[in-house]
Write a protein that holds these residues in place. Sequence first.
Motif, PDB file in Angstrom:
ATOM      1  N   ASP A  83      34.014  48.581  35.281  1.00 59.55           N
ATOM      2  CA  ASP A  83      33.611  48.015  34.000  1.00 59.55           C
ATOM      3  C   ASP A  83      34.168  46.622  33.769  1.00 59.55           C
ATOM      4  O   ASP A  83      33.852  45.969  32.769  1.00 59.55           O
ATOM      5  CB  ASP A  83      34.055  48.935  32.859  1.00 59.55           C
ATOM      6  CG  ASP A  83      35.573  49.114  32.833  1.00 59.55           C
ATOM      7  OD1 ASP A  83      36.215  48.909  33.890  1.00 59.55           O
ATOM      8  OD2 ASP A  83      36.114  49.459  31.754  1.00 59.55           O
ATOM      9  N   GLU A  84      34.983  46.139  34.690  1.00 56.97           N
ATOM     10  CA  GLU A  84      35.565  44.809  34.570  1.00 56.97           C
ATOM     11  C   GLU A  84      34.544  43.745  34.992  1.00 56.97           C
ATOM     12  O   GLU A  84      33.582  44.051  35.707  1.00 56.97           O
ATOM     13  CB  GLU A  84      36.823  44.699  35.434  1.00 56.97           C
ATOM     14  CG  GLU A  84      37.939  45.651  35.027  1.00 56.97           C
ATOM     15  CD  GLU A  84      39.124  45.576  35.978  1.00 56.97           C
ATOM     16  OE1 GLU A  84      38.963  44.976  37.073  1.00 56.97           O
ATOM     17  OE2 GLU A  84      40.185  46.120  35.650  1.00 56.97           O
ATOM     18  N   PRO A  85      34.733  42.498  34.543  1.00 56.68           N
ATOM     19  CA  PRO A  85      33.824  41.424  34.974  1.00 56.68           C
ATOM     20  C   PRO A  85      33.798  41.295  36.494  1.00 56.68           C
ATOM     21  O   PRO A  85      34.797  41.560  37.177  1.00 56.68           O
ATOM     22  CB  PRO A  85      34.409  40.172  34.308  1.00 56.68           C
ATOM     23  CG  PRO A  85      35.190  40.694  33.160  1.00 56.68           C
ATOM     24  CD  PRO A  85      35.726  42.029  33.577  1.00 56.68           C
ATOM     25  N   MET A  86      32.654  40.896  37.036  1.00 52.73           N
ATOM     26  CA  MET A  86      32.476  40.826  38.475  1.00 52.73           C
ATOM     27  C   MET A  86      33.491  39.895  39.142  1.00 52.73           C
ATOM     28  O   MET A  86      34.052  40.215  40.196  1.00 52.73           O
ATOM     29  CB  MET A  86      31.059  40.359  38.797  1.00 52.73           C
ATOM     30  CG  MET A  86      30.697  40.479  40.273  1.00 52.73           C
ATOM     31  SD  MET A  86      30.472  42.180  40.788  1.00 52.73           S
ATOM     32  CE  MET A  86      28.956  42.576  39.936  1.00 52.73           C
ATOM     33  N   LEU A  87      33.757  38.767  38.519  1.00 55.61           N
ATOM     34  CA  LEU A  87      34.712  37.819  39.111  1.00 55.61           C
ATOM     35  C   LEU A  87      36.120  38.394  39.147  1.00 55.61           C
ATOM     36  O   LEU A  87      36.880  38.138  40.092  1.00 55.61           O
ATOM     37  CB  LEU A  87      34.696  36.498  38.338  1.00 55.61           C
ATOM     38  CG  LEU A  87      33.418  35.668  38.486  1.00 55.61           C
ATOM     39  CD1 LEU A  87      33.507  34.397  37.633  1.00 55.61           C
ATOM     40  CD2 LEU A  87      33.171  35.294  39.945  1.00 55.61           C
ATOM     41  N   LEU A  88      36.484  39.170  38.129  1.00 56.63           N
ATOM     42  CA  LEU A  88      37.796  39.805  38.134  1.00 56.63           C
ATOM     43  C   LEU A  88      37.876  40.865  39.231  1.00 56.63           C
ATOM     44  O   LEU A  88      38.909  40.994  39.910  1.00 56.63           O
ATOM     45  CB  LEU A  88      38.076  40.428  36.766  1.00 56.63           C
ATOM     46  CG  LEU A  88      39.442  41.108  36.605  1.00 56.63           C
ATOM     47  CD1 LEU A  88      40.566  40.122  36.899  1.00 56.63           C
ATOM     48  CD2 LEU A  88      39.585  41.708  35.210  1.00 56.63           C
ATOM     49  N   GLN A  89      36.797  41.619  39.419  1.00 59.38           N
ATOM     50  CA  GLN A  89      36.765  42.580  40.522  1.00 59.38           C
ATOM     51  C   GLN A  89      36.909  41.870  41.867  1.00 59.38           C
ATOM     52  O   GLN A  89      37.603  42.354  42.765  1.00 59.38           O
ATOM     53  CB  GLN A  89      35.451  43.366  40.490  1.00 59.38           C
ATOM     54  CG  GLN A  89      35.271  44.265  39.297  1.00 59.38           C
ATOM     55  CD  GLN A  89      33.978  45.067  39.388  1.00 59.38           C
ATOM     56  OE1 GLN A  89      33.637  45.597  40.449  1.00 59.38           O
ATOM     57  NE2 GLN A  89      33.243  45.155  38.289  1.00 59.38           N
ATOM     58  N   THR A 128      40.513  40.717  42.380  1.00 61.34           N
ATOM     59  CA  THR A 128      41.340  41.878  42.727  1.00 61.34           C
ATOM     60  C   THR A 128      41.115  42.296  44.173  1.00 61.34           C
ATOM     61  O   THR A 128      42.062  42.627  44.901  1.00 61.34           O
ATOM     62  CB  THR A 128      41.018  43.058  41.789  1.00 61.34           C
ATOM     63  OG1 THR A 128      41.221  42.649  40.428  1.00 61.34           O
ATOM     64  CG2 THR A 128      41.904  44.249  42.095  1.00 61.34           C
ATOM     65  N   TYR A 129      39.861  42.256  44.592  1.00 63.46           N
ATOM     66  CA  TYR A 129      39.521  42.620  45.971  1.00 63.46           C
ATOM     67  C   TYR A 129      40.197  41.675  46.972  1.00 63.46           C
ATOM     68  O   TYR A 129      40.787  42.124  47.965  1.00 63.46           O
ATOM     69  CB  TYR A 129      38.010  42.599  46.143  1.00 63.46           C
ATOM     70  CG  TYR A 129      37.540  42.692  47.572  1.00 63.46           C
ATOM     71  CD1 TYR A 129      37.710  43.861  48.304  1.00 63.46           C
ATOM     72  CD2 TYR A 129      36.920  41.611  48.200  1.00 63.46           C
ATOM     73  CE1 TYR A 129      37.284  43.958  49.608  1.00 63.46           C
ATOM     74  CE2 TYR A 129      36.482  41.699  49.502  1.00 63.46           C
ATOM     75  CZ  TYR A 129      36.669  42.871  50.205  1.00 63.46           C
ATOM     76  OH  TYR A 129      36.246  42.951  51.507  1.00 63.46           O
ATOM     77  N   LEU A 130      40.128  40.369  46.716  1.00 69.67           N
ATOM     78  CA  LEU A 130      40.758  39.410  47.622  1.00 69.67           C
ATOM     79  C   LEU A 130      42.269  39.590  47.652  1.00 69.67           C
ATOM     80  O   LEU A 130      42.895  39.503  48.725  1.00 69.67           O
ATOM     81  CB  LEU A 130      40.414  37.975  47.186  1.00 69.67           C
ATOM     82  CG  LEU A 130      38.982  37.503  47.425  1.00 69.67           C
ATOM     83  CD1 LEU A 130      38.846  36.042  46.989  1.00 69.67           C
ATOM     84  CD2 LEU A 130      38.583  37.652  48.888  1.00 69.67           C
ATOM     85  N   LEU A 131      42.877  39.832  46.505  1.00 68.44           N
ATOM     86  CA  LEU A 131      44.322  40.039  46.454  1.00 68.44           C
ATOM     87  C   LEU A 131      44.721  41.259  47.279  1.00 68.44           C
ATOM     88  O   LEU A 131      45.703  41.222  48.038  1.00 68.44           O
ATOM     89  CB  LEU A 131      44.770  40.200  44.999  1.00 68.44           C
ATOM     90  CG  LEU A 131      46.274  40.423  44.769  1.00 68.44           C
ATOM     91  CD1 LEU A 131      47.067  39.226  45.289  1.00 68.44           C
ATOM     92  CD2 LEU A 131      46.563  40.662  43.300  1.00 68.44           C
TER      93      LEU A 131
END
Length: 305
Positions: free
Chosen positions: A57-63, A66-69
């Motif tokens: 449910d989070e914004p796509m850019l935040l996802q 998080t994925y890159l981190l």
Amino acid sequence: MVYMRRRFLYLLLQVFVLLTLMFFLFRLVPGDPASLMLGGNASSAEVDALRAKLGLDEPMLLQYATYLLHMLQGNFGFSLSYNMPVLSVLADRVWPTIELMLLSTALAVLIGVPAGIWSGYKPRAAGSRALLLAWIGLLAVPNFWLGLLLVQLFAVKLNWLPAMSDGSLIGMLLPAAAIAARLIALIARMTRTVMMEVLHEDYIRTAEAKGMPVRTTIFKHALRPALPPIVTMIGLQSGYLLGGSVVVENLFSYPGMGQLLLSAQSMRDYELMQGITVFFVAGFLLMNLFVDLLYSRLDPRIRYD
């Protein structure tokens, strides 16, 4: 060393760009992972709660951030469909796919190179022209259709080989042949073309004039200069081998990465799909890097500064 550092940085850039594209493209595929996991009887409140738990449910850019981190930390995420870390899922499927790729490549080289050498040495022979037509036919046949034909012939009619792969060497022969068929044709045709050019070089004519045996002339003096373009083509086709494994593994129920990818796609398991993508991308890029480094061994004239 400078070349190696430059190539390694370029490889990292390629992985970053491709993973970014895959991250967003996977999420454009219709279907909600939370709804698929809970089933059609789940209420909207239950679906929303699971989406929040998974971070969907989070914004796509935040996802994406998080994925890159997590990727930088060596964390490939958690597979929803298998309820375990992605790396644990991949660990059971990576080696079977590598075995299948190695066997497919070995079949292609062992069949394609000798056939190409003979055809290049006798290009006007009737057998050479027949082989050329056969290679054109193999290039035109989709690997899944060829796999069906192989099953019909060797498994159903002749009963020589199993239709479904059980992970053994015998069970791998049919899927490996289906994947290797196109590469056999490419290797044979490339070898034929290069050998026809090399065999007309002055040093080959000199060796023949000195009475050197044909076998020595071909394998000692002609084949080595012909290897770099052949190896280049094999490296470039490694991506096709990985892509071809997706369809063929499912056709033969082979327990590899290709079958896993389609299973993850049907369940919209984003984390698992991204982990499989990392494997395919890294395998293709490392193969090409290996081919580049092999050039200097095959041709002493090539040096990397």
